[in-house]
Design a protein around this motif. Structure first.
Motif, PDB file in Angstrom:
ATOM      1  N   ALA A   6       0.855  -1.185   0.000  1.00 60.33           N
ATOM      2  CA  ALA A   6       0.000   0.000   0.000  1.00 60.33           C
ATOM      3  C   ALA A   6       0.889   1.232   0.000  1.00 60.33           C
ATOM      4  O   ALA A   6       1.624   1.469   0.951  1.00 60.33           O
ATOM      5  CB  ALA A   6      -0.909  -0.003   1.217  1.00 60.33           C
ATOM      6  N   GLY A   7       0.835   1.988  -1.085  1.00 62.29           N
ATOM      7  CA  GLY A   7       1.673   3.174  -1.203  1.00 62.29           C
ATOM      8  C   GLY A   7       2.674   3.024  -2.327  1.00 62.29           C
ATOM      9  O   GLY A   7       3.602   2.227  -2.248  1.00 62.29           O
ATOM     10  N   ALA A   8       2.489   3.799  -3.403  1.00 58.75           N
ATOM     11  CA  ALA A   8       3.383   3.738  -4.562  1.00 58.75           C
ATOM     12  C   ALA A   8       4.318   4.930  -4.589  1.00 58.75           C
ATOM     13  O   ALA A   8       4.689   5.423  -5.649  1.00 58.75           O
ATOM     14  CB  ALA A   8       2.579   3.671  -5.854  1.00 58.75           C
ATOM     15  N   PHE A  70       1.572  -7.930   4.028  1.00 54.43           N
ATOM     16  CA  PHE A  70       0.970  -6.648   3.681  1.00 54.43           C
ATOM     17  C   PHE A  70       1.909  -5.554   4.175  1.00 54.43           C
ATOM     18  O   PHE A  70       2.267  -5.509   5.361  1.00 54.43           O
ATOM     19  CB  PHE A  70      -0.405  -6.490   4.323  1.00 54.43           C
ATOM     20  CG  PHE A  70      -1.045  -5.148   4.054  1.00 54.43           C
ATOM     21  CD1 PHE A  70      -1.719  -4.913   2.874  1.00 54.43           C
ATOM     22  CD2 PHE A  70      -0.947  -4.123   4.985  1.00 54.43           C
ATOM     23  CE1 PHE A  70      -2.297  -3.672   2.606  1.00 54.43           C
ATOM     24  CE2 PHE A  70      -1.522  -2.877   4.744  1.00 54.43           C
ATOM     25  CZ  PHE A  70      -2.198  -2.653   3.550  1.00 54.43           C
ATOM     26  N   ILE A  71       2.331  -4.654   3.265  1.00 53.14           N
ATOM     27  CA  ILE A  71       3.305  -3.613   3.584  1.00 53.14           C
ATOM     28  C   ILE A  71       2.663  -2.255   3.331  1.00 53.14           C
ATOM     29  O   ILE A  71       2.291  -1.944   2.203  1.00 53.14           O
ATOM     30  CB  ILE A  71       4.563  -3.759   2.711  1.00 53.14           C
ATOM     31  CG1 ILE A  71       5.162  -5.154   2.866  1.00 53.14           C
ATOM     32  CG2 ILE A  71       5.597  -2.693   3.061  1.00 53.14           C
ATOM     33  CD1 ILE A  71       6.234  -5.474   1.826  1.00 53.14           C
ATOM     34  N   THR A  95       2.010  -8.148   8.739  1.00 49.36           N
ATOM     35  CA  THR A  95       1.856  -6.764   8.303  1.00 49.36           C
ATOM     36  C   THR A  95       3.075  -5.944   8.720  1.00 49.36           C
ATOM     37  O   THR A  95       3.692  -6.195   9.753  1.00 49.36           O
ATOM     38  CB  THR A  95       0.596  -6.125   8.908  1.00 49.36           C
ATOM     39  OG1 THR A  95       0.699  -6.123  10.333  1.00 49.36           O
ATOM     40  CG2 THR A  95      -0.659  -6.885   8.483  1.00 49.36           C
ATOM     41  N   VAL A  96       3.396  -4.949   7.885  1.00 50.25           N
ATOM     42  CA  VAL A  96       4.518  -4.044   8.137  1.00 50.25           C
ATOM     43  C   VAL A  96       4.048  -2.618   7.882  1.00 50.25           C
ATOM     44  O   VAL A  96       3.445  -2.338   6.846  1.00 50.25           O
ATOM     45  CB  VAL A  96       5.714  -4.353   7.213  1.00 50.25           C
ATOM     46  CG1 VAL A  96       6.885  -3.422   7.530  1.00 50.25           C
ATOM     47  CG2 VAL A  96       6.136  -5.810   7.333  1.00 50.25           C
ATOM     48  N   ALA A  97       4.338  -1.716   8.818  1.00 53.38           N
ATOM     49  CA  ALA A  97       3.944  -0.315   8.655  1.00 53.38           C
ATOM     50  C   ALA A  97       5.166   0.579   8.745  1.00 53.38           C
ATOM     51  O   ALA A  97       6.001   0.426   9.643  1.00 53.38           O
ATOM     52  CB  ALA A  97       2.933   0.087   9.727  1.00 53.38           C
ATOM     53  N   ARG A  98       5.248   1.515   7.809  1.00 51.27           N
ATOM     54  CA  ARG A  98       6.278   2.545   7.889  1.00 51.27           C
ATOM     55  C   ARG A  98       5.795   3.645   8.833  1.00 51.27           C
ATOM     56  O   ARG A  98       4.664   4.107   8.721  1.00 51.27           O
ATOM     57  CB  ARG A  98       6.537   3.136   6.497  1.00 51.27           C
ATOM     58  CG  ARG A  98       7.569   4.256   6.508  1.00 51.27           C
ATOM     59  CD  ARG A  98       7.697   4.915   5.154  1.00 51.27           C
ATOM     60  NE  ARG A  98       8.676   5.998   5.190  1.00 51.27           N
ATOM     61  CZ  ARG A  98       8.978   6.772   4.152  1.00 51.27           C
ATOM     62  NH1 ARG A  98       8.383   6.568   2.995  1.00 51.27           N
ATOM     63  NH2 ARG A  98       9.878   7.720   4.269  1.00 51.27           N
ATOM     64  N   ILE A  99       6.657   4.055   9.760  1.00 53.16           N
ATOM     65  CA  ILE A  99       6.279   5.062  10.743  1.00 53.16           C
ATOM     66  C   ILE A  99       7.286   6.204  10.738  1.00 53.16           C
ATOM     67  O   ILE A  99       8.369   6.104  10.151  1.00 53.16           O
ATOM     68  CB  ILE A  99       6.193   4.459  12.161  1.00 53.16           C
ATOM     69  CG1 ILE A  99       7.561   3.879  12.576  1.00 53.16           C
ATOM     70  CG2 ILE A  99       5.107   3.405  12.232  1.00 53.16           C
ATOM     71  CD1 ILE A  99       7.646   3.488  14.030  1.00 53.16           C
TER      72      ILE A  99
END
Length: 447
Positions: A6-8, A70-71, A95-99
């Motif tokens: 999610a996020g290009a 899921f990233i 799941t992985v989230a950029r913070i």
């Protein structure tokens, strides 16, 4: 493996490109169709327009019980956290989230994020600060990476003119010593997986695999001198600079210079507990640098938002006699140019974040783990399985593809180098260098 990104933006697009070369099932979701078009046209992946926090859009992107990873790497932290929570509720396995909030990485908060469905957090600025600290601790090296508590060390070093290793073919080096292995050569903007008849040239950046007792030997043969970094000037009061100050507070004397007066006024609160000198000024101005003691600095770190500014500032610092320079270069196409200009260590958050996510990705398979991503090459740690092709004969008889080399291995917890006579055994953890796009072929030797 099915992976939804999610996020290009820069991180998501770069990660998608790398993963698409490795024959993964990649779906990229973004609300901006224009960001998706280059990926859709040029890479082996699928794209879909939608909101990362929409249940319907995530289902349409394939987020379900079959989604292995899921990233969420949009520019917005809250969006990433919510997207991971939604994805987990839809069945995503990891799941992985950029913070962009350091406090989220506090171990005491880990359970909170796991409860809402966020398995892993990626803070690129923190990764960059850690990388810079390593560069300042070992200023003679371009890259430094330790495996298994330092049993194996990967180190990148630029060869000085007149160095002992200059002009030698790799086979000569192999015959004369067994303390290190040259796994890759960066030359004229190209990474080479070398063979025995390749000759070392001045200004080559060599990637070595070695064990801790012989790291100093690599420094010496490449013509590098050992020196200690004490005084460091940082250009730009960015989040990386703040994290660097906290990481290095007891190791270096730091000066941060920024031309934004409001930012300079806010930094003392962010740097609570750190002994850092803050200067309001333009580090692009030579007179300002002189006035603030650039000639007394052992290292200069350029962390503005502009790659070109950082590169030029490091070149200027070199002219003032600063030994070690570090530049944040976020335009990947500029990395080779920056390295060719001999500005020292180049930091790229996208590559660092990609490396960390690769580790999480391959951790899905307990037999492997990606350890480092360069601009056009990758380093992986792969475990040899019982009956795998890599264990069938000594390395010299395996007919490996030319785009890879085996650098070292961990056996029974101990690090050792790989030579042509080495016989890989089941259970060995092998460090492999390969060109970008070939990791999927390399992995087949270990299955």
């Amino acid at each position: 493996m099915k992976i939804v990104i999610a996020g290009a933006g820069e991180v998501g697009s770069h990660l998608a490109k790398l993963l698409s070369r490795e024959e993964q099932d990649i779906i990229v979701l973004d609300s901006d169709r224009k960001k998706l078009m280059p990926l859709d046209a040029n890479y082996n992946l699928m794209t879909t327009v939608g909101s990362p926090t929409s249940f319907a859009d995530l289902r349409r992107a394939g987020v379900d019980a079959e989604c292995d990873l899921f990233i969420a790497v949009t520019p917005y932290e809250n969006t990433n956290l919510i997207a991971c929570a939604v994805a987990k509720s839809l069945g995503a396995r990891k799941t992985v989230a950029r913070i962009d909030n350091w406090g989220h990485l506090d171990p005491h908060n880990r359970e909170v994020f796991e409860d809402i469905g966020v398995d892993n957090l990626i803070y690129p600025e923190y990764l960059a600060a850690q990388e810079i600290c390593q560069a300042l601790k070992r200023p003679w090296a371009r890259n430094w990476f330790e495996l298994h508590q330092g049993e194996l060390i990967l180190v990148g070093v630029r060869v000085e003119r007149g160095a002992a290793i200059e002009g030698k073919q790799l086979r000569e080096i192999t015959f004369s010593q067994h303390n290190y292995h040259v796994a890759a050569i960066k030359r004229n903007h190209e990474t080479i997986i070398p063979r025995g008849d390749d000759t070392i040239r001045p200004d080559d950046i060599l990637y070595f695999c070695t064990t801790r007792p012989f790291a100093d030997e690599i420094r010496d043969v490449c013509g590098k001198k050992d020196y200690k970094v004490r005084n460091v000037m940082i250009m730009g009061g960015s989040r990386i600079a703040v994290r660097l100050a906290h990481e290095a507070r007891d190791q270096f004397s730091l000066t941060i210079m920024d031309e934004d007066i409001d930012l300079c006024r806010s930094l003392p609160e962010q740097l609570s507990g750190c002994k850092v000198k803050i200067i309001h000024g333009d580090a692009r101005n030579n007179d300002t640098l002189r006035e603030e003691g650039i000639s007394d600095m052992d290292a200069f770190v350029a962390l503005t938002d502009h790659s070109e500014t950082n590169i030029l500032a490091c070149l200027t610092a070199k002219e003032f006699g600063v030994h070690k320079t570090v530049a944040e270069v976020e335009n990947i196409q500029f990395i080779s140019e920056a390295e060719g200009l001999n500005i020292g260590t180049v930091i790229n958050k996208k590559l660092l974040a990609s490396s960390r996510i690769f580790q999480l990705l391959l951790a899905q398979d307990a037999n492997s783990g990606k350890v480092m991503a360069l601009a056009d090459a990758e380093v992986a740690e792969l475990e040899a399985r019982e009956g795998s092709k890599i264990t069938k004969a000594p390395v010299m008889n395996l007919k490996l593809i030319h785009e890879m080399t085996l650098a070292g291995l961990i056996r029974d917890g101990k690090g050792m180098l790989v030579t042509g006579r080495t016989q890989i055994q089941p259970g060995d953890h092998v460090v492999v260098f390969c060109l970008s796009g070939f990791i999927h072929k390399v992995e087949k030797y270990f299955l």
